[in-house]
Design a protein around this motif. Structure first.
Motif, PDB file in Angstrom:
ATOM      1  N   THR A 111     -42.093  56.839   8.512  1.00 51.18           N
ATOM      2  CA  THR A 111     -41.283  55.718   8.881  1.00 51.18           C
ATOM      3  C   THR A 111     -42.093  54.442   9.231  1.00 51.18           C
ATOM      4  O   THR A 111     -41.553  53.347   9.279  1.00 51.18           O
ATOM      5  CB  THR A 111     -40.080  56.069  10.035  1.00 51.18           C
ATOM      6  N   GLU A 112     -43.299  54.799   9.821  1.00 51.59           N
ATOM      7  CA  GLU A 112     -44.290  53.511  10.092  1.00 51.59           C
ATOM      8  C   GLU A 112     -44.546  52.913   8.941  1.00 51.59           C
ATOM      9  O   GLU A 112     -44.706  51.764   8.785  1.00 51.59           O
ATOM     10  CB  GLU A 112     -45.593  54.107  10.743  1.00 51.59           C
ATOM     11  N   THR A 113     -44.751  53.576   7.810  1.00 51.21           N
ATOM     12  CA  THR A 113     -45.167  53.089   6.432  1.00 51.21           C
ATOM     13  C   THR A 113     -43.964  52.326   6.065  1.00 51.21           C
ATOM     14  O   THR A 113     -44.104  51.103   5.485  1.00 51.21           O
ATOM     15  CB  THR A 113     -45.607  54.151   5.461  1.00 51.21           C
ATOM     16  N   TYR A 114     -42.856  52.763   6.086  1.00 49.06           N
ATOM     17  CA  TYR A 114     -41.377  51.939   5.749  1.00 49.06           C
ATOM     18  C   TYR A 114     -41.458  50.744   6.572  1.00 49.06           C
ATOM     19  O   TYR A 114     -41.057  49.750   6.248  1.00 49.06           O
ATOM     20  CB  TYR A 114     -40.449  53.005   5.964  1.00 49.06           C
ATOM     21  N   ASP A 115     -41.664  50.796   7.974  1.00 45.86           N
ATOM     22  CA  ASP A 115     -41.434  49.505   8.916  1.00 45.86           C
ATOM     23  C   ASP A 115     -42.330  48.650   8.624  1.00 45.86           C
ATOM     24  O   ASP A 115     -42.253  47.365   8.853  1.00 45.86           O
ATOM     25  CB  ASP A 115     -41.612  50.289  10.444  1.00 45.86           C
ATOM     26  N   ALA A 116     -43.520  48.954   7.717  1.00 43.77           N
ATOM     27  CA  ALA A 116     -44.477  47.844   7.608  1.00 43.77           C
ATOM     28  C   ALA A 116     -44.032  47.266   6.339  1.00 43.77           C
ATOM     29  O   ALA A 116     -44.717  46.474   5.735  1.00 43.77           O
ATOM     30  CB  ALA A 116     -45.759  48.516   7.182  1.00 43.77           C
TER      31      ALA A 116
ATOM     32  N   ARG B 166     -42.728  60.485  11.416  1.00 46.05           N
ATOM     33  CA  ARG B 166     -43.272  59.041  12.155  1.00 46.05           C
ATOM     34  C   ARG B 166     -44.389  58.591  11.198  1.00 46.05           C
ATOM     35  O   ARG B 166     -44.219  57.279  11.107  1.00 46.05           O
ATOM     36  CB  ARG B 166     -43.964  59.377  13.302  1.00 46.05           C
ATOM     37  N   ILE B 167     -45.135  59.121  10.418  1.00 46.21           N
ATOM     38  CA  ILE B 167     -46.107  58.600   9.554  1.00 46.21           C
ATOM     39  C   ILE B 167     -45.241  57.619   8.301  1.00 46.21           C
ATOM     40  O   ILE B 167     -45.574  56.690   8.045  1.00 46.21           O
ATOM     41  CB  ILE B 167     -46.882  59.406   8.877  1.00 46.21           C
TER      42      ILE B 167
ATOM     43  N   ASN C  58     -43.861  64.610  13.208  1.00 44.51           N
ATOM     44  CA  ASN C  58     -45.177  63.872  12.784  1.00 44.51           C
ATOM     45  C   ASN C  58     -45.295  63.148  11.513  1.00 44.51           C
ATOM     46  O   ASN C  58     -45.901  61.974  11.337  1.00 44.51           O
ATOM     47  CB  ASN C  58     -46.372  64.941  13.072  1.00 44.51           C
TER      48      ASN C  58
ATOM     49  N   TYR D  29     -33.610  56.381  10.346  1.00 47.17           N
ATOM     50  CA  TYR D  29     -33.975  55.787   9.041  1.00 47.17           C
ATOM     51  C   TYR D  29     -33.143  56.091   7.920  1.00 47.17           C
ATOM     52  O   TYR D  29     -32.664  57.391   7.868  1.00 47.17           O
ATOM     53  CB  TYR D  29     -35.223  56.091   8.663  1.00 47.17           C
TER      54      TYR D  29
ATOM     55  N   ARG E 280     -54.553  58.965  13.209  1.00 48.58           N
ATOM     56  CA  ARG E 280     -54.361  57.871  12.294  1.00 48.58           C
ATOM     57  C   ARG E 280     -55.577  57.040  12.177  1.00 48.58           C
ATOM     58  O   ARG E 280     -55.823  56.143  12.951  1.00 48.58           O
ATOM     59  CB  ARG E 280     -53.356  57.045  13.413  1.00 48.58           C
TER      60      ARG E 280
END
Lengths: 401, 401
Positions: B27-32, B24-25, B21, B90, B234
């Motif tokens: 890597t989503e921040t990284y993806d942004a 995922r938080i 969990n 990642y 989220r």
């Protein structure tokens, strides 16, 4: 009076009671007027628990992160042992591999020690502290934690003994020394008072599992006196050193390895370079080839037989069968379920009767020999696995220990 | 797009599922498009387990060895989280406190951060790696591992955000932000979109238990924008920053502390220096004095009352009674079982009616006020503990949130 390095494995520090047992051994050595450097492994099942934690998350984690994870096991041990020594009222300090100055190669998971920077160690010893060092770990030139791979804590201890010019490096284990044969199988097995580095190396690689080869090789290279000794009983163990006093013993010990398979490449053309081709194939697959036998076959052909670890049999067979045509061979015979029984002893070099005595013992025990391999201080035979315990006892009984 | 520091506590990484969990938080921040530095605490009960291991061996181990032991907890977390991020595909690297450059004062167990050497951090960020840092730990000038004490991981995160000039420091917790009151007690409690550092400091010290004071103080000092946010849902959390936009809200939140006892020193001579003597005694015993009230007694005497944590009541009483004669006091009254209910808000400075409104609400709820304490942005009252939930709701209802 001197400097003694003492190494304790995971079972020796598995719980509070065992940790205090270790603390007492260490402080008694200190009370006898010695400087003491202690190397410890991770507690009991800690390493397995950590590996399991990792496996739940990633079946193929990077070796770098595995080393970050696994090195915590020894770090826990050093702090707990230091606390036990504090409790007994002695001055002590724990050091991680990095703090103890272990600099390693860059490869994670199986790094070699490059250098030990002994400044901190000397500073602590000058303060008359007992120094507890985390085995199995170091730091590479990227400032990253590395681990030393299997038997790493033994290697850490011997390396420390070498750079500190220690008078003795004691390896504490569950057993009380090195035996002439595995005492669980051979009831007449006797503990050796001493053994040479070369003999220990042959025994270790034959599966005696008391000391790891890397540590013995390092001890031999730097002339570190080792002793294998029990952490549970207070009695002398087995000394491992360069020069062993000449005794009547021709044979130092008997060992067996039950993890052996045999492969035969049958009907190869009798041309130069055939063996080279076969073993290049094996090397490419990282298969450990042990005993090799080449024999003349029928119709101007030859056969090459060799042994591999049982777990690599399928891989070896597959590689050979894929290249059957290129090798010009007729077919591959593969079979598992073999054992290798060996005798080791520096004395056998100058005694031609030793091999005959071994073969006679096996003949009288009705054990069939499939292959034979010899070195200057070792004779090995390949036999059916079902015969291995009988063979071990027969060979052991044939020699005077 | 920027640099974000994200901190996850022990419950957020307690098992493999929670670790993914978090991964995922992150890597989503990284993806942004952000650079991401993650600070993690030890998993769930790891720290308690380690403390228990130590207690089995030594009830009073040195703080140095405790730090060697406890720091393994965060080291396990960083490697496991890094493995999870690797699994998601990642680029990531884990760093211990030392590797991340945390240099601390020498005191073990509760060290303050002196400096962060950011060379390694920048090198890893330049490689576009997600950097996972062990919170709560650093290295002192003796090259020894130190830990930062309670709330240390929050402090690690804010310190990193400060030296890296991060755009935001997110503190992920079990709750989804800072509330106007404890939502478990006050059903109308509302989540705040934002709160000032000063208000957060008052709320934290009043027992809101969302952020540790040390981290908020550091964020205020270095102007680090913080956000308290849920690791399970989220949605936006609560921003903590210097300048909060002016709203209708006079009062930012209501908090209570049920761990309060009261002591009264009765019949002191009405001489200068009497209060000084009383509180010097308390300071010597390291007793945390909170609300203080001085009143005129009978026959030219005065009484001094003050509150202390309930656990320190006996210690405080004993110290005062031992010195009763020297103080010239008549006797000591001590009683536990009080609660402190407080309202906090930067807006109340310029609104004299706030206190009256609070007292009116308590009067209508039939809650008796024993003591009152005010600061520029806070009003606290001492009441019977039995009334505390009723009081909290009454006060909360009286203000518009």
């Amino acid at each position: 009076m001197g400097l003694i390095v003492q190494k304790f494995g995971g079972t020796s520090v598995r719980d509070a009671e065992r940790i205090f047992n270790v603390a007492r051994i260490v402080t008694e050595t200190y009370d006898a007027g010695n400087d003491v450097v202690v190397v410890v492994s991770a507690q009991g099942d800690t390493t397995d628990d950590l590996i399991e934690k990792a496996a739940e998350i990633n079946s193929n984690p990077s070796k770098r992160e595995m080393d970050v994870l696994l090195s915590t096991g020894e770090q826990i041990s050093i702090s707990l042992l230091a606390m036990a020594i504090e409790k007994l009222g002695y001055p002590v300090v724990s050091l991680t591999g990095r703090q103890a100055g272990f600099l390693t190669q860059t490869n994670y998971g199986n790094a070699r020690i490059k250098k030990i920077d002994t400044h901190r160690l000397h500073r602590e010893l000058d303060k008359h502290r007992i120094v507890v060092v985390a085995g199995f770990q170091g730091l590479n030139r990227f400032d990253d934690i590395t681990t030393l791979g299997r038997g790493g804590s033994d290697t850490s201890a011997v390396a420390l003994a070498a750079v500190l010019h220690a008078d003795l490096c004691q390896i504490y284990t569950d057993v009380d020394g090195v035996y002439t044969a595995d005492p669980r199988i051979v009831k007449n097995a006797k503990k050796l008072d001493e053994i040479s580095f070369d003999e220990m190396l042959e025994l270790a690689s034959l599966g005696a599992q008391v000391l790891h080869n890397r540590s013995v090789e390092m001890a031999k290279k730097y002339g570190v006196k080792m002793e294998v000794v029990s952490s549970l009983e207070r009695k002398p163990g087995t000394k491992v050193k360069e020069a062993v006093k000449v005794e009547k013993l021709l044979v130092r010990g008997v060992a067996k390895d039950d993890d052996v398979a045999r492969i035969a490449v049958v009907g190869l053309p009798d041309d130069p370079g055939v063996a080279f081709k076969v073993f290049t194939l094996m090397a490419k697959k990282k298969i450990n080839v042990d005993i090799i036998l080449q024999s003349i076959g029928r119709h101007n052909t030859k056969d090459i037989s060799f042994t591999v670890p049982a777990g690599q049999l399928d891989l070896a067979k597959e590689a050979l069968e894929e290249n059957l045509e290129e090798l010009g061979a007729d077919h591959i015979d593969a079979a598992g379920s073999f054992s290798k029984v060996s005798i080791v002893g520096a004395g056998m070099q100058s005694n031609p009767g030793v091999a005959a005595k071994m073969f006679e013992a096996l003949y009288e025990a009705n054990v069939n020999i499939h292959m034979i391999s010899t070195s200057e201080i070792k004779i090995s035979v390949l036999i059916d696995r079902a015969d291995s315990n009988k063979a071990l006892n027969a060979v052991h009984d044939a020699f005077e220990f």
